[in-house]
Write an enzyme that holds these catalytic residues in place. Sequence first.
Site, PDB file in Angstrom:
ATOM      1  N   LYS A   4      -6.047   3.635  -2.666  1.00  0.00           N
ATOM      2  CA  LYS A   4      -4.917   2.728  -2.929  1.00  0.00           C
ATOM      3  C   LYS A   4      -4.456   2.868  -4.378  1.00  0.00           C
ATOM      4  O   LYS A   4      -3.257   2.850  -4.665  1.00  0.00           O
ATOM      5  CB  LYS A   4      -5.325   1.281  -2.606  1.00  0.00           C
TER       6      LYS A   4
ATOM      7  N   GLN B  98     -10.309  -6.274  -0.684  1.00  0.00           N
ATOM      8  CA  GLN B  98     -10.855  -5.254   0.218  1.00  0.00           C
ATOM      9  C   GLN B  98     -11.922  -5.873   1.122  1.00  0.00           C
ATOM     10  O   GLN B  98     -12.865  -6.501   0.645  1.00  0.00           O
ATOM     11  CB  GLN B  98     -11.455  -4.092  -0.605  1.00  0.00           C
TER      12      GLN B  98
ATOM     13  N   ASP C 224      -1.306  -7.227   2.440  1.00  0.00           N
ATOM     14  CA  ASP C 224      -2.032  -6.775   3.640  1.00  0.00           C
ATOM     15  C   ASP C 224      -1.502  -7.471   4.898  1.00  0.00           C
ATOM     16  O   ASP C 224      -1.800  -7.049   6.019  1.00  0.00           O
ATOM     17  CB  ASP C 224      -3.533  -7.102   3.501  1.00  0.00           C
TER      18      ASP C 224
END
Length: 296
Positions: free
Chosen positions: A54, A98, A121
């Site tokens: 990322k 994460q 997300d």
Amino acid sequence: MKTVVIDAKTIAAQIKDEIANEVRLNTEKGMRPPHLAAILVGEDPASKTYVASKEKDSHSVGFTSSVYRYPETMSEKELLGVVDFLNNDPDVDGFIVQLPLPKHINENNVINAINPDKDVDGFHPVNVGKMVLGMPTFLPATPYGIQTLLERTGIETSGKHCVVIGRSNIVGTPMANMLSRNASNANCTVTLCHSRTQNLKELTLQADILVVAIGKRHFVTEDMVKEGAVVVDVGIHRVDDPTNPKGYYITGDVDFEHVAPKCSFITPVPGGVGIMTRVSLLMNTMTAYRRNMEKA
Ligand code: NAD
């Protein structure tokens, strides 16, 4: 049947070029670049790899990227403090936490604490609700990537029967919802299959578009696929292979070798959905950035 292997690499590169151009034009005008942050707790090797990717993707399109790394022993309260800090940092457009988190931290508490406007997300219940209602929002990365891939490949979805195998919150369930919406890149009739589905093969054989997110290597075999179907393979499996310089190879949920000849289009693994999942996070961050720049 002439099979087209969907070229996700080229499509992802095009989207990244488009994003990089937009960022360059904005920074030339004196605006700050988009800023994507990530929180990584613990030492899980896969999570470390994902966060590193990322970071690399962000830099490749001119974003500012910051990673907040913490030990496995971090408490939920401390993590919620970092989430609160990023929620309130006006220079951060979006951030991700994460997953998975260490067992002593309740993931739902953390996701619920993220400001929905920064939840790139798309996991916050507010954003999931907006997705279900077809309102503009951050779409979850993998289904967003798949929908973009179908659209940019020129695959007609309207009126098609799409069978999704797998009902996870991050792939199967949002995919089924998104493809059934009344939208030009959707309008499918959707069947969502899962571990309790009976006569799975009867259903998959009806699929014009088959999305496979089951997490079982080569689960979908040629006898389960209709001639001319579009097959999207979400699965990722690392198989030990001493003959490979890396010591392993990556394969999917679909028996590609035998299924591909029956398909009109099929995504490869690797080089398919995974690449698009990464690009989706950049697209969502751009959406957050554009909103912030309009407000500024
Ligand atoms: P998961 O493991 O959370 O869930 C699997 C789903 O498959 C469940 O909903 C279950 O009901 C269903 N299932 C299990 N057995 C079944 C059966 N016999 N018949 C029908 N359905 C059955 O799934 P996930 O997190 O969506 O991951 C699926 C796969 O996709 C994994 O291999 C994962 O590594 C991969 N993945 C890839 C990406 C990407 O970017 N390419 C992103 C996320 C997940």
